[in-house]
Motif scaffolding. Structure first.
Motif, PDB file in Angstrom:
ATOM      1  N   ALA A   1       0.852  -1.165   0.315  1.00  0.00           N
ATOM      2  CA  ALA A   1      -0.390  -0.034  -0.025  1.00  0.00           C
ATOM      3  C   ALA A   1       1.045   0.831  -0.053  1.00  0.00           C
ATOM      4  CB  ALA A   1      -0.398   0.011   0.889  1.00  0.00           C
ATOM      5  N   GLU A   2       1.957   1.354   0.678  1.00  0.00           N
ATOM      6  CA  GLU A   2       2.532   2.316   0.342  1.00  0.00           C
ATOM      7  C   GLU A   2       3.502   2.335  -0.744  1.00  0.00           C
ATOM      8  OE1 GLU A   2       3.434   4.976   2.896  1.00  0.00           O
ATOM      9  OE2 GLU A   2       1.198   3.366   4.120  1.00  0.00           O
ATOM     10  N   LYS A   3       3.843   1.193  -0.984  1.00  0.00           N
ATOM     11  CA  LYS A   3       4.831   1.820  -2.276  1.00  0.00           C
ATOM     12  C   LYS A   3       4.114   1.294  -3.805  1.00  0.00           C
ATOM     13  CE  LYS A   3       6.081  -1.439  -5.813  1.00  0.00           C
ATOM     14  NZ  LYS A   3       6.138  -2.823  -6.693  1.00  0.00           N
ATOM     15  N   ILE A   4       2.469   1.529  -3.183  1.00  0.00           N
ATOM     16  CA  ILE A   4       1.116   1.806  -4.519  1.00  0.00           C
ATOM     17  C   ILE A   4       0.864   3.408  -4.484  1.00  0.00           C
ATOM     18  CG2 ILE A   4      -1.144   2.331  -4.925  1.00  0.00           C
ATOM     19  CD1 ILE A   4      -0.752  -1.010  -4.621  1.00  0.00           C
ATOM     20  N   TYR A   5       0.970   4.202  -2.861  1.00  0.00           N
ATOM     21  CA  TYR A   5       0.281   5.509  -2.417  1.00  0.00           C
ATOM     22  C   TYR A   5       2.094   6.091  -3.131  1.00  0.00           C
ATOM     23  CZ  TYR A   5      -0.844   9.620  -0.054  1.00  0.00           C
ATOM     24  OH  TYR A   5      -1.125  10.732   1.110  1.00  0.00           O
ATOM     25  N   GLY A   6       3.101   5.892  -2.987  1.00  0.00           N
ATOM     26  CA  GLY A   6       4.263   7.086  -3.399  1.00  0.00           C
ATOM     27  C   GLY A   6       4.475   6.938  -4.794  1.00  0.00           C
ATOM     28  N   GLU A   7       3.829   5.873  -5.316  1.00  0.00           N
ATOM     29  CA  GLU A   7       4.240   5.786  -6.891  1.00  0.00           C
ATOM     30  C   GLU A   7       3.129   6.604  -7.159  1.00  0.00           C
ATOM     31  OE1 GLU A   7       4.209   1.584  -8.098  1.00  0.00           O
ATOM     32  OE2 GLU A   7       6.335   1.102  -7.407  1.00  0.00           O
TER      33      GLU A   7
ATOM     34  N   ASP B   1      -7.269   4.336  -0.788  1.00  0.00           N
ATOM     35  CA  ASP B   1      -7.637   3.393  -1.782  1.00  0.00           C
ATOM     36  C   ASP B   1      -6.611   2.818  -2.153  1.00  0.00           C
ATOM     37  OD1 ASP B   1      -9.621   4.365  -2.437  1.00  0.00           O
ATOM     38  OD2 ASP B   1      -9.096   6.342  -3.551  1.00  0.00           O
ATOM     39  N   ALA B   2      -5.035   2.862  -1.305  1.00  0.00           N
ATOM     40  CA  ALA B   2      -4.228   2.355  -1.880  1.00  0.00           C
ATOM     41  C   ALA B   2      -3.645   0.878  -1.299  1.00  0.00           C
ATOM     42  CB  ALA B   2      -2.625   2.968  -1.534  1.00  0.00           C
ATOM     43  N   TYR B   3      -4.666   1.102   0.483  1.00  0.00           N
ATOM     44  CA  TYR B   3      -4.533  -0.343   0.976  1.00  0.00           C
ATOM     45  C   TYR B   3      -5.572  -0.894   0.408  1.00  0.00           C
ATOM     46  CZ  TYR B   3      -1.632   1.793   4.754  1.00  0.00           C
ATOM     47  OH  TYR B   3      -0.765   1.881   5.370  1.00  0.00           O
ATOM     48  N   LEU B   4      -6.502  -0.529  -0.562  1.00  0.00           N
ATOM     49  CA  LEU B   4      -7.723  -1.605  -1.112  1.00  0.00           C
ATOM     50  C   LEU B   4      -6.659  -1.907  -1.901  1.00  0.00           C
ATOM     51  CD1 LEU B   4     -11.177   0.448  -0.559  1.00  0.00           C
ATOM     52  CD2 LEU B   4     -10.595  -1.511   0.429  1.00  0.00           C
ATOM     53  N   ILE B   5      -6.371  -1.051  -2.493  1.00  0.00           N
ATOM     54  CA  ILE B   5      -5.356  -2.124  -4.014  1.00  0.00           C
ATOM     55  C   ILE B   5      -4.738  -3.370  -3.227  1.00  0.00           C
ATOM     56  CG2 ILE B   5      -4.547  -1.633  -5.852  1.00  0.00           C
ATOM     57  CD1 ILE B   5      -5.910   1.154  -6.233  1.00  0.00           C
ATOM     58  N   ALA B   6      -3.399  -3.064  -2.315  1.00  0.00           N
ATOM     59  CA  ALA B   6      -2.840  -3.520  -1.882  1.00  0.00           C
ATOM     60  C   ALA B   6      -3.400  -4.788  -1.773  1.00  0.00           C
ATOM     61  CB  ALA B   6      -2.087  -2.760  -0.939  1.00  0.00           C
ATOM     62  N   TYR B   7      -4.471  -4.442  -1.118  1.00  0.00           N
ATOM     63  CA  TYR B   7      -5.211  -5.989  -0.088  1.00  0.00           C
ATOM     64  C   TYR B   7      -5.680  -6.722  -1.148  1.00  0.00           C
ATOM     65  CZ  TYR B   7      -9.001  -8.418   2.463  1.00  0.00           C
ATOM     66  OH  TYR B   7      -9.153  -9.475   3.108  1.00  0.00           O
ATOM     67  N   ASN B   8      -6.484  -6.229  -2.399  1.00  0.00           N
ATOM     68  CA  ASN B   8      -6.844  -6.804  -3.241  1.00  0.00           C
ATOM     69  C   ASN B   8      -6.144  -7.728  -3.640  1.00  0.00           C
ATOM     70  OD1 ASN B   8      -9.919  -6.440  -2.932  1.00  0.00           O
ATOM     71  ND2 ASN B   8      -9.698  -4.530  -3.703  1.00  0.00           N
ATOM     72  N   LYS B   9      -4.838  -7.155  -4.819  1.00  0.00           N
ATOM     73  CA  LYS B   9      -3.903  -7.956  -5.062  1.00  0.00           C
ATOM     74  C   LYS B   9      -3.037  -8.653  -4.455  1.00  0.00           C
ATOM     75  CE  LYS B   9       0.794  -6.081  -6.954  1.00  0.00           C
ATOM     76  NZ  LYS B   9       1.939  -5.385  -7.664  1.00  0.00           N
ATOM     77  N   ILE B  10      -2.536  -8.205  -3.182  1.00  0.00           N
ATOM     78  CA  ILE B  10      -2.414  -9.468  -2.383  1.00  0.00           C
ATOM     79  C   ILE B  10      -3.179 -10.973  -2.195  1.00  0.00           C
ATOM     80  CG2 ILE B  10      -0.789  -9.703  -0.268  1.00  0.00           C
ATOM     81  CD1 ILE B  10       0.431  -7.463  -0.052  1.00  0.00           C
TER      82      ILE B  10
END
Length: 104
Positions: free
Chosen positions: A72-78, A90-99
């Motif tokens: 999530a931190e990676k997505i949020y930063g990028e 959104d970053a945490y949701l994307i990361a959660y769903n991806k993982i």
């Protein structure tokens, strides 16, 4: 004549008091509006933190909390470096769903 001068003096002093009160009321109302806006902003910010914590608790149920946090931190930063379009939630949701999808 003396009576008119006295009335004029009283009227001037009343107008002066009214102008001061009106000015103070305007200033106070703006201060109250600012305080209200700050309170709403704090409430929304707290709500965001609670939502993120709920996502992380769900990830923890699958022993994936550290991975979700890192992703999530990676997505949020990028995304925000380039476009400023992804919220932290959104970053945490994307990361959660991806993982979760990767582990299935």
């Amino acid at each position: 004549m003396e009576e008119k001068k006295e009335q004029l003096r009283l009227t001037k002093s009343r107008w002066k008091l009214l102008r001061e009160r009106i000015g103070k009321n305007i200033i106070n109302s703006f201060q109250k509006i600012n305080l209200r806006n700050e309170a709403v902003e704090r409430k929304n910010q707290m709500s965001e933190e609670l939502q993120i914590e709920e996502i992380l608790e769900e990830a923890n149920a699958y022993n994936l909390r550290p991975e979700v946090e890192a992703e999530a931190e990676k997505i949020y930063g990028e995304k925000n470096k380039m476009f400023h379009v992804v919220s932290r939630i959104d970053a945490y949701l994307i990361a959660y769903n991806k993982i979760i999808d990767d582990h299935e």
